[in-house]
Scaffold this active site. Structure first.
Site, PDB file in Angstrom:
ATOM      1  N   THR A  17      -9.926   1.296  18.216  1.00  0.00           N
ATOM      2  CA  THR A  17     -10.898   2.266  17.697  1.00  0.00           C
ATOM      3  C   THR A  17     -10.553   2.728  16.282  1.00  0.00           C
ATOM      4  OG1 THR A  17      -9.708   4.045  18.794  1.00  0.00           O
ATOM      5  CG2 THR A  17     -11.586   3.111  19.968  1.00  0.00           C
ATOM      6  N   GLY A  18      -9.406   2.292  15.763  1.00  0.00           N
ATOM      7  CA  GLY A  18      -9.032   2.647  14.389  1.00  0.00           C
ATOM      8  C   GLY A  18      -9.851   1.845  13.391  1.00  0.00           C
ATOM      9  N   LYS A  43      -9.298   6.793  25.104  1.00  0.00           N
ATOM     10  CA  LYS A  43     -10.651   6.380  24.719  1.00  0.00           C
ATOM     11  C   LYS A  43     -11.253   5.346  25.666  1.00  0.00           C
ATOM     12  CE  LYS A  43     -10.593   8.164  20.193  1.00  0.00           C
ATOM     13  NZ  LYS A  43     -10.634   7.922  18.759  1.00  0.00           N
ATOM     14  N   ILE A  96       0.581  -6.711  13.786  1.00  0.00           N
ATOM     15  CA  ILE A  96       0.121  -6.747  12.401  1.00  0.00           C
ATOM     16  C   ILE A  96       0.711  -5.569  11.613  1.00  0.00           C
ATOM     17  CG2 ILE A  96      -1.949  -6.722  10.923  1.00  0.00           C
ATOM     18  CD1 ILE A  96      -1.833  -9.122  12.881  1.00  0.00           C
ATOM     19  N   TYR A 159      -2.456 -17.806   2.335  1.00  0.00           N
ATOM     20  CA  TYR A 159      -3.862 -18.108   2.070  1.00  0.00           C
ATOM     21  C   TYR A 159      -3.955 -19.087   0.898  1.00  0.00           C
ATOM     22  CZ  TYR A 159      -4.202 -13.481   4.375  1.00  0.00           C
ATOM     23  OH  TYR A 159      -4.050 -12.407   5.200  1.00  0.00           O
ATOM     24  N   GLU A 209      10.850 -17.104   1.489  1.00  0.00           N
ATOM     25  CA  GLU A 209      11.047 -16.229   0.335  1.00  0.00           C
ATOM     26  C   GLU A 209      12.476 -15.721   0.346  1.00  0.00           C
ATOM     27  OE1 GLU A 209       7.910 -13.390   1.174  1.00  0.00           O
ATOM     28  OE2 GLU A 209       9.302 -11.962   2.016  1.00  0.00           O
ATOM     29  N   HIS A 247       8.019  -6.816   0.272  1.00  0.00           N
ATOM     30  CA  HIS A 247       8.373  -6.967   1.686  1.00  0.00           C
ATOM     31  C   HIS A 247       9.711  -6.303   1.968  1.00  0.00           C
ATOM     32  CE1 HIS A 247       5.767 -10.839   2.112  1.00  0.00           C
ATOM     33  NE2 HIS A 247       5.087  -9.759   2.427  1.00  0.00           N
TER      34      HIS A 247
END
Lengths: 288, 376
Positions: A17-18, A43, A96, A159, A209, A247
């Site tokens: 719901t965020g 909720k 995430i 990406y 990295e 990061h």
């Protein structure tokens, strides 16, 4: 085939719901992912689009038969969300959320493991098996179904590389972001092993990295265990020591974690290392 | 996040870790008073966050109160790696019989907390790890629970030759463990940890680093953040929610995502240029952020060109384009902009910029090459 997620994956979105949770739940569903429900404490009974919302993971899993969760809750609730998912019998937990305290992750990592589940992330873009299932925040349109596996510590850099793969006609079996934090639930080696086993993956792109020694260990693994070709790119060649480059895990400390040692390790393992992200498709094509 | 030695010493005291007697002084008169009160030889130590203060002359022994005053005055007027010294710690000089090393941190690879110890303390531990790895002992902890005393004892006796000393070290290690977890540290280090006459162990130096991700739980510690750790640009970027690191070159960079931002700097270098900064505008693409980012980069007079490299995911290219127009209308941009937009809403973004007479590139390599040429 593909790894970790496919047409049969059933996903619960934690924090649905965020603002981010609802946006990405709908975008994943639009891509064709089976988003079977969402959870936000208190909720239960609401809906996001036509996705049912539950108050707790246990109930959501019992009602929907979900096997995967995607976590979009704020950092201070992430540990509770991860543990709740592990307790509910979810098999793959994709976190995430960015900014989870490292000391909490030390506990979460082993908690999830002992529950027999797998954690991806935190602070990661998620995972996509193009044409089948997307669990995360990546722009779906740049992907194309195919036979290249992608593993990365970064979001937008992935990406960039996926885009150049697609542009040159090299589709992807699965693209996985392991996240940019010091402690990652799933590492390079776990995924390299899965891609090696996956009959529909012909080669792997690994985007590393600076910081830590995960790339060096991956190089060792590739050298001894893998038959499929792997190509790599290491971000941070020009990064100064002792500075955290965005990061949480991207820092050169005590002479360790430099791009040079990682590049050296890959070259030693016979893994070509690109100087620029857009060189990767050509390097990979040469090996296939 | 790093804190000063004197702040770390305060936390050590709070957790019952034995330290040499010490107090902070902001001026030479205060240093003299502290030395007088201690009534012993003292060590006057510059409080700066950068390493190498000893070599720079920032740590000196004084045998009297007047001498402490003189030394404090010298140290308070010096710079360590161009950081001016504003505070000194005045510590009682103890008779050192032997120096040890003790720390607790996180091992990324095994995903465990780890104690590191050595009987060759007082030196740079990273150097020791290279030169004499056999002198370094490690104890990996199975969980974040309080480790069994026996386990720590077995570890301590490898480092501290006699048993009573090892027992004292075990007590200290348990306190370090509690401090590490309760305050979300990423490193708690005592170097040197010294044996003094009478058989006691004292922390003569203290270093604590904190996990930035854990700071929201400890507002009192977040307040200790020192302006010294960041350049002025880095501090204003931090306030605006941008991830920023100052560099030495002349190509300003605005990129979304840390990995792509690093890769952009790398490719700039590959084409013979040097980045002026690392800047990640973050996921959400509030047009105001672009304006702030441009303002911060332009405050660096070395910058000759600004490269904007955006791969839209969560970030929408049209938002970025709006931000660029907002900035161009609002502030003076005396250097050329090289813009590369691709991904979510890129055609809308390109149109917005085109309407205002700006050109937009699609390929990253081509954009970087152009920026490097313009910077020459």
């Amino acid at each position: 085939m593909s790894i970790l997620v496919d047409n049969n994956t059933k996903v619960i979105v934690q924090g649905i719901t965020g603002r981010d949770g609802s946006f990405h739940a709908l975008s994943m569903r639009e891509y064709g992912t089976k988003v079977v429900g969402g959870v936000t404490p208190g909720k239960g009974g609401q809906k996001v689009g036509d996705i049912p919302v539950f108050s707790a993971m246990e109930e959501a899993v019992a009602e929907t038969g979900a096997d995967t969760s995607a976590i979009y809750v704020p950092a201070k609730f992430a540990t509770d969300a991860i543990k709740e998912a592990a307790d509910s019998g979810i098999k793959l937990i994709v976190c995430i959320t960015e900014g989870v305290p490292v000391n909490e992750m030390l506990e979460n990592y082993y908690y999830v493991k002992s529950a027999g589940a797998r954690l991806l992330g935190p602070n990661c873009p998620g995972i996509i098996s193009p044409g089948k299932c997307k669990v995360g925040i990546m722009p779906a349109s740049i992907h194309m179904p195919g036979k290249i596996g992608v593993i990365s510590r970064s979001g937008t850099l992935t990406y960039e590389v996926v885009y150049s793969l697609t542009e040159t006609g090299m589709g992807q079996s699965t693209c996985v972001g392991i996240g940019g934090d010091a402690i990652a639930g799933t590492g390079f080696i776990d995924l390299l092993a899965m891609f090696e086993e996956d009959p529909d993956t012909d080669g792997v792109v690994l985007l590393g990295e600076i910081g830590g020694e995960a790339e060096e260990k991956a190089a060792e693994y590739i050298k001894t265990e893998m038959k499929k070709p792997v190509v790599s790119f290491i971000a941070g060649r020009s990064a100064p020591p002792g500075k955290r480059m965005g990061h949480a895990g991207a820092i050169i400390s005590g002479g360790k974690g430099t791009a040079e040692t990682k590049i050296e390790a890959f070259k030693d393992a016979g893994v070509p290392v690109a100087d620029k992200p857009d060189e990767m498709p050509r390097l990979l094509r040469d090996l296939l | 996040m790093k804190i000063h030695e004197y702040q770390a010493m305060e936390l050590f005291k709070e957790y019952g870790i034995n330290t040499a007697r010490c107090e902070l002084a902001l001026n030479a008169a205060r240093a003299a008073k502290i030395a007088g009160d201690f009534g012993s030889k003292v060590v006057v130590k510059a409080q700066v966050l950068v390493g190498g203060r000893g070599k720079a002359g920032g740590i000196k022994l004084a045998s009297s109160s007047p001498e402490a005053e003189k030394i404090a005055e010298d140290i308070l007027s010096m710079e360590v790696k161009s950081i001016p010294v504003k505070k000194v710690l005045v510590a009682e000089a103890v008779d050192i019989l032997k120096e040890y090393y003790l720390s607790i941190t996180v091992d990324r690879d095994s995903k465990r907390m780890v104690f590191i110890g050595s009987s060759s303390g007082g030196v740079d531990i990273e150097q020791l790890a290279v030169n004499s790895p056999d002198k370094i002992h490690k104890l990996y902890l199975a969980s974040t629970d309080i480790p069994p005393r026996k386990e720590i004892q077995d570890f301590a006796v490898k480092i501290f030759e006699d048993e009573s000393l090892a027992e004292k070290a075990v007590d200290t290690m348990l306190k370090m463990h509690r401090l590490f977890l309760e305050k979300d540290c990423s490193l708690v280090e005592i170097n040197p940890f010294v044996k003094v006459a009478g058989g006691g162990l004292l922390a003569v130096d203290a270093k604590i680093n904190f996990d930035d991700n854990g700071l929201f739980k400890h507002p009192g510690i977040a307040e200790l953040r020192s302006a010294e750790e960041y350049s002025a640009d880095e501090s204003s970027a931090r306030c605006a929610g941008l991830s920023f690191v100052s560099m030495d070159g002349n190509v300003g960079c605005i990129v979304n995502g840390a990995g792509l931002a690093m890769a952009t700097m790398d490719v700039i270098k590959l084409f013979g240029g040097e980045a002026a900064n690392f800047l990640d505008v973050g996921g959400s693409s509030n047009p105001d952020k672009v304006l702030t980012a441009l303002r911060i980069i332009l405050s660096n007079k070395k910058v000759k060109v600004i490269l904007i490299n955006i791969f839209g995911g969560i970030t929408r290219c049209d938002d970025i384009a709006k931000g660029i127009i907002l900035a161009r209308d609002g502030i003076d941009i005396p250097v050329p902009l090289v813009i590369r937009l691709i991904g979510t809403n890129d055609s809308e973004g390109r149109q917005i910029l085109k309407d205002k007479g700006l050109t937009v590139l699609e390929g990253m390599s081509e954009a970087v090459q152009k920026a490097v040429e313009l910077a020459k």
